[in-house]
Design an enzyme around this catalytic site. Structure first.
Site, PDB file in Angstrom:
ATOM      1  N   TYR A 156       0.844  -1.205   0.000  1.00 31.81           N
ATOM      2  CA  TYR A 156       0.000   0.000   0.000  1.00 31.81           C
ATOM      3  C   TYR A 156       0.878   1.254   0.000  1.00 31.81           C
ATOM      4  O   TYR A 156       0.620   2.201  -0.763  1.00 31.81           O
ATOM      5  CB  TYR A 156      -0.891  -0.057   1.244  1.00 31.81           C
ATOM      6  CG  TYR A 156      -1.927   1.031   1.359  1.00 31.81           C
ATOM      7  CD1 TYR A 156      -3.088   1.007   0.587  1.00 31.81           C
ATOM      8  CD2 TYR A 156      -1.773   2.076   2.281  1.00 31.81           C
ATOM      9  CE1 TYR A 156      -4.054   1.992   0.722  1.00 31.81           C
ATOM     10  CE2 TYR A 156      -2.739   3.063   2.418  1.00 31.81           C
ATOM     11  CZ  TYR A 156      -3.881   3.012   1.635  1.00 31.81           C
ATOM     12  OH  TYR A 156      -4.837   3.995   1.774  1.00 31.81           O
ATOM     13  N   LYS A 160       1.000   4.146  -2.872  1.00 34.69           N
ATOM     14  CA  LYS A 160       0.609   5.523  -2.551  1.00 34.69           C
ATOM     15  C   LYS A 160       1.785   6.487  -2.751  1.00 34.69           C
ATOM     16  O   LYS A 160       1.579   7.649  -3.126  1.00 34.69           O
ATOM     17  CB  LYS A 160       0.059   5.594  -1.124  1.00 34.69           C
ATOM     18  CG  LYS A 160      -1.252   4.832  -0.932  1.00 34.69           C
ATOM     19  CD  LYS A 160      -2.349   5.362  -1.836  1.00 34.69           C
ATOM     20  CE  LYS A 160      -3.719   4.783  -1.512  1.00 34.69           C
ATOM     21  NZ  LYS A 160      -4.778   5.340  -2.378  1.00 34.69           N
TER      22      LYS A 160
HETATM   23  P1  NAP Z   1     -13.384   2.211   1.072  1.00 31.17           P
HETATM   24  O1  NAP Z   1     -14.489   2.719   1.927  1.00 31.17           O
HETATM   25  O2  NAP Z   1     -12.809   0.864   1.303  1.00 31.17           O
HETATM   26  O3  NAP Z   1     -13.836   2.357  -0.470  1.00 31.17           O
HETATM   27  C1  NAP Z   1     -12.967   1.970  -1.468  1.00 31.17           C
HETATM   28  C2  NAP Z   1     -13.560   2.416  -2.797  1.00 31.17           C
HETATM   29  O4  NAP Z   1     -12.643   2.053  -3.834  1.00 31.17           O
HETATM   30  C3  NAP Z   1     -14.883   1.753  -3.082  1.00 31.17           C
HETATM   31  O5  NAP Z   1     -15.757   2.708  -3.631  1.00 31.17           O
HETATM   32  C4  NAP Z   1     -14.522   0.707  -4.132  1.00 31.17           C
HETATM   33  O6  NAP Z   1     -15.543   0.473  -5.065  1.00 31.17           O
HETATM   34  C5  NAP Z   1     -13.389   1.395  -4.842  1.00 31.17           C
HETATM   35  N1  NAP Z   1     -12.571   0.438  -5.576  1.00 31.17           N
HETATM   36  C6  NAP Z   1     -11.758  -0.527  -5.073  1.00 31.17           C
HETATM   37  N2  NAP Z   1     -11.211  -1.225  -6.083  1.00 31.17           N
HETATM   38  C7  NAP Z   1     -11.685  -0.701  -7.246  1.00 31.17           C
HETATM   39  C8  NAP Z   1     -11.508  -1.000  -8.605  1.00 31.17           C
HETATM   40  N3  NAP Z   1     -10.686  -1.990  -9.002  1.00 31.17           N
HETATM   41  N4  NAP Z   1     -12.146  -0.246  -9.533  1.00 31.17           N
HETATM   42  C9  NAP Z   1     -12.975   0.750  -9.152  1.00 31.17           C
HETATM   43  N5  NAP Z   1     -13.207   1.077  -7.852  1.00 31.17           N
HETATM   44  C10 NAP Z   1     -12.568   0.348  -6.923  1.00 31.17           C
HETATM   45  O7  NAP Z   1     -12.139   3.186   1.146  1.00 31.17           O
HETATM   46  P2  NAP Z   1     -12.024   4.735   1.523  1.00 31.17           P
HETATM   47  O8  NAP Z   1     -11.594   4.828   2.926  1.00 31.17           O
HETATM   48  O9  NAP Z   1     -13.213   5.467   1.057  1.00 31.17           O
HETATM   49  O10 NAP Z   1     -10.749   5.099   0.637  1.00 31.17           O
HETATM   50  C11 NAP Z   1     -10.819   5.875  -0.554  1.00 31.17           C
HETATM   51  C12 NAP Z   1      -9.406   6.239  -0.956  1.00 31.17           C
HETATM   52  O11 NAP Z   1      -8.781   6.973   0.095  1.00 31.17           O
HETATM   53  C13 NAP Z   1      -8.497   5.027  -1.217  1.00 31.17           C
HETATM   54  O12 NAP Z   1      -7.620   5.302  -2.274  1.00 31.17           O
HETATM   55  C14 NAP Z   1      -7.724   4.903   0.083  1.00 31.17           C
HETATM   56  O13 NAP Z   1      -6.494   4.270  -0.105  1.00 31.17           O
HETATM   57  C15 NAP Z   1      -7.569   6.365   0.453  1.00 31.17           C
HETATM   58  N6  NAP Z   1      -7.292   6.575   1.864  1.00 31.17           N
HETATM   59  C16 NAP Z   1      -8.216   6.242   2.816  1.00 31.17           C
HETATM   60  C17 NAP Z   1      -7.915   6.470   4.149  1.00 31.17           C
HETATM   61  C18 NAP Z   1      -8.870   6.144   5.268  1.00 31.17           C
HETATM   62  O14 NAP Z   1      -8.472   6.291   6.430  1.00 31.17           O
HETATM   63  N7  NAP Z   1     -10.082   5.746   5.015  1.00 31.17           N
HETATM   64  C19 NAP Z   1      -6.686   7.021   4.490  1.00 31.17           C
HETATM   65  C20 NAP Z   1      -5.787   7.347   3.499  1.00 31.17           C
HETATM   66  C21 NAP Z   1      -6.107   7.125   2.188  1.00 31.17           C
HETATM   67  P3  NAP Z   1     -16.504  -0.831  -5.018  1.00 31.17           P
HETATM   68  O15 NAP Z   1     -17.080  -0.904  -3.630  1.00 31.17           O
HETATM   69  O16 NAP Z   1     -17.508  -0.545  -6.071  1.00 31.17           O
HETATM   70  O17 NAP Z   1     -15.636  -2.015  -5.351  1.00 31.17           O
END
Ligand code: NAP
Length: 249
Positions: A156, A160
């Site tokens: 990861y 990133k």
């Molecule tokens: P999440 O709730 O797990 O949602 C992940 C999203 O990514 C879902 O909408 C999923 O879509 C989509 N996704 C995964 N694989 C995909 C693919 N192959 N093609 C298209 N869509 C795909 O995660 P989140 O927390 O909202 O995270 C969103 C972003 O922020 C990510 O890049 C994550 O790394 C980043 N981030 C999050 C955090 C945190 O604390 N939450 C911190 C730092 C960075 P489906 O459900 O339709 O598969």
């Protein structure tokens, strides 16, 4: 006043979590929104209906953005429907955590493909439409883990950190074409991704955050809206953390 009137915005992974809130915030600012999902069809359709009820133009597109053909399908669908593309938000991401010694090559590859190669594919295709349009905003969602590293997340962190180098290169390539590219590094944000943590992990995480709490998807989407707007026309190649102070040097 709305900051994104008449702007066409593509958001990857927009059915849930941070991506869903980004779609809602861009729509509130007057943008038309292309909602991409991979597996969460019902949630994506529900968001599309919600936006339609608010009078926002939207399009729901299934695409697994880790696959080049699907990424192209997504961008083509957006341009076909709206005849242009102004804003690309690369938000889709996954984790497949494990200590390095036991990390499976397939978990390395899945994370690189989904989090990093997807950004290459969508940006490559979207940039053609942006060059034609003589305007573009590329906003890539990385993570503080890409800045700081994290034990158990080598895949990861690599994906990133890769987004950051990629985005700076794109920002330089397009700097004279009215296309900006920036990175947002969220810290711990309250979504399904962080709801996988147990109580001890949550407490350990909060101890590292100067603000002592997790952020919300809105904390991230507000910065996306700013970077997407004309207000940010002279901001490019930047990496901005939304993390309650966690990654400050
Ligand atoms: P999440 O709730 O797990 O949602 C992940 C999203 O990514 C879902 O909408 C999923 O879509 C989509 N996704 C995964 N694989 C995909 C693919 N192959 N093609 C298209 N869509 C795909 O995660 P989140 O927390 O909202 O995270 C969103 C972003 O922020 C990510 O890049 C994550 O790394 C980043 N981030 C999050 C955090 C945190 O604390 N939450 C911190 C730092 C960075 P489906 O459900 O339709 O598969």
């Amino acid at each position: 006043m709305q900051f994104l009137a008449n702007k066409v915005c593509v958001v990857t992974g927009a059915a849930r979590g941070i991506g869903r809130q980004i779609a809602l915030t861009l729509a509130e600012q007057g943008g038309s929104v292309v909602i991409n999902y991979n597996a969460s069809r019902d949630a994506a359709d529900a968001l599309g209906d919600e936006l339609q009820q608010k009078g926002v133009q939207s399009l729901v597109v299934q695409a697994n953005v880790s696959q080049m053909g699907d990424a192209k399908k997504l961008i083509d669908a957006a341009v076909e429907k709206f005849s242009k593309l102004d804003v690309l938000v690369n938000n889709a991401g996954i984790t497949r955590d494990g200590l390095l010694a036991i990390m499976k090559p397939e978990d390395w590859q899945a994370v690189i493909d989904t989090n990093l190669s997807s950004v290459f594919y969508t940006t490559k295709f979207a940039s053609k439409a942006m060059l034609r349009n003589k305007f573009g905003r590329i906003i890539n969602i990385s993570s503080v883990v890409g800045l700081m590293g994290n034990a158990g997340q080598a895949n990861y962190a690599a994906s990133k950190a890769g987004i950051i180098g990629f985005t700076k290169s794109v920002a330089r390539e397009f700097a004279q074409r009215n296309i900006t590219a920036n990175v947002i590094c969220p810290g711990f944000i309250d979504t399904d991704m962080t709801r996988q943590l147990n109580e001890a992990q949550v407490n350990a995480a909060q101890a590292q955050i100067p603000m002592k709490r997790f952020g919300s998807p809105l904390d991230v989407s507000n910065l996306v809206a700013y970077l997407a707007s004309d207000l940010a026309g002279y901001v490019t190649g930047q990496t901005i953390a939304v993390d309650g102070g966690m990654s400050m040097a």
